[in-house]
Write a protein that holds these residues in place. Structure first.
Motif, short mmCIF file in Angstrom:
data_model
loop_
_atom_site.label_atom_id
_atom_site.label_comp_id
_atom_site.label_asym_id
_atom_site.label_seq_id
_atom_site.Cartn_x
_atom_site.Cartn_y
_atom_site.Cartn_z
N THR A 1 0.84 -1.19 0.00
CA THR A 1 0.00 0.00 0.00
C THR A 1 0.88 1.24 0.00
O THR A 1 1.88 1.29 0.71
N THR A 2 0.53 2.22 -0.79
CA THR A 2 1.31 3.46 -0.87
C THR A 2 1.30 4.18 0.47
O THR A 2 0.25 4.36 1.09
N ARG A 3 2.47 4.58 0.92
CA ARG A 3 2.61 5.34 2.17
C ARG A 3 3.19 6.71 1.86
O ARG A 3 3.96 6.86 0.91
N TYR A 4 2.84 7.67 2.70
CA TYR A 4 3.28 9.04 2.48
C TYR A 4 4.12 9.53 3.66
O TYR A 4 3.82 9.23 4.82
N ALA A 5 5.15 10.30 3.34
CA ALA A 5 6.11 10.72 4.35
C ALA A 5 5.49 11.61 5.42
O ALA A 5 5.97 11.63 6.57
N ASP A 6 4.44 12.34 5.08
CA ASP A 6 3.85 13.29 6.03
C ASP A 6 2.65 12.73 6.77
O ASP A 6 1.85 13.49 7.32
#
Length: 209
Positions: A177-182
């Motif tokens: 699953t795509t994860r985001y740094a923020d």
């Protein structure tokens, strides 16, 4: 327009995240290795060569876990040479981009040292294994050390950190699953998901799988 340095954002998020409340994982006899099953299933159907390279890298990561090798860039580079089928896998020399350019991972004179410091925390006994595995996985994703194959490197890192605790997940597909740094909630959710997959393995053994 300059894109925000998502690596700097991640370093702030990882400091602020509450990793201590990650789920407790159980050591259960693996009825199957989820990473191997993923490679033999959807990866092999899409690209048999990619599957073979991932399986070779996975074997190295598991062997390194068994011999308690310190998690550092040299270890990751060894796996990545297998993943990419290359003789070298150096640390990137420019800023990196992902998610169609929406995330930029900056490169400074401190980047490699910061990465090394983060990787050393993968064996911190004061942090639950699920949190350590999630955090190390995201470290690789957002430091983005290689010019290619960083998502695969991140998943191998997660598997390696758990293997050091004799934990093998029944499946790894849901981790794609795509994860985001923020996103601190997303970081914590990855640790929670590891717990869910660990419990799924326990249930599968109970059902005779």
């Amino acid at each position: 327009m300059t894109v925000t340095d998502s690596l700097s954002v991640w370093l702030r998020v990882r400091r602020e995240a509450d990793w201590r409340h990650a789920p407790v994982l159980r050591q259960v006899p693996p009825s199957r290795d989820g990473f191997q099953a993923w490679c033999e299933g959807p990866v092999r159907r899409r690209d048999p060569v990619r599957a073979e390279r991932l399986l070779a890298a996975h074997a190295l990561a598991r062997a390194d876990a068994a011999r308690r090798a310190p998690l550092d860039f040299a270890l990751l580079a060894g796996w990545q040479r297998e993943v990419l089928g290359e003789t070298e896998a150096p640390f990137r020399v420019t800023d990196a981009y992902a998610k169609a350019g929406r995330e930029r991972y900056g490169l400074t004179s401190r980047t490699q040292a910061d990465f090394a410091s983060c990787l050393r925390e993968a064996t911190d006994p004061n942090t639950p294994p699920a949190a350590r595995a999630a955090r190390a996985c995201l470290d690789v994703a957002f430091f983005h050390p290689f010019t290619d194959g960083n998502a695969r490197a991140a998943l191998l890192t997660l598997v390696h950190v758990l293997a050091r605790e004799d934990i093998v997940l029944f499946e790894v597909g849901p981790l794609q699953t795509t994860r985001y740094a923020d996103d601190p909630a997303g970081a914590a959710d990855l640790a929670t998901l590891i717990g869910v997959l660990n419990r799924a393995g326990t249930a599968a053994i109970g059902q005779g799988h």
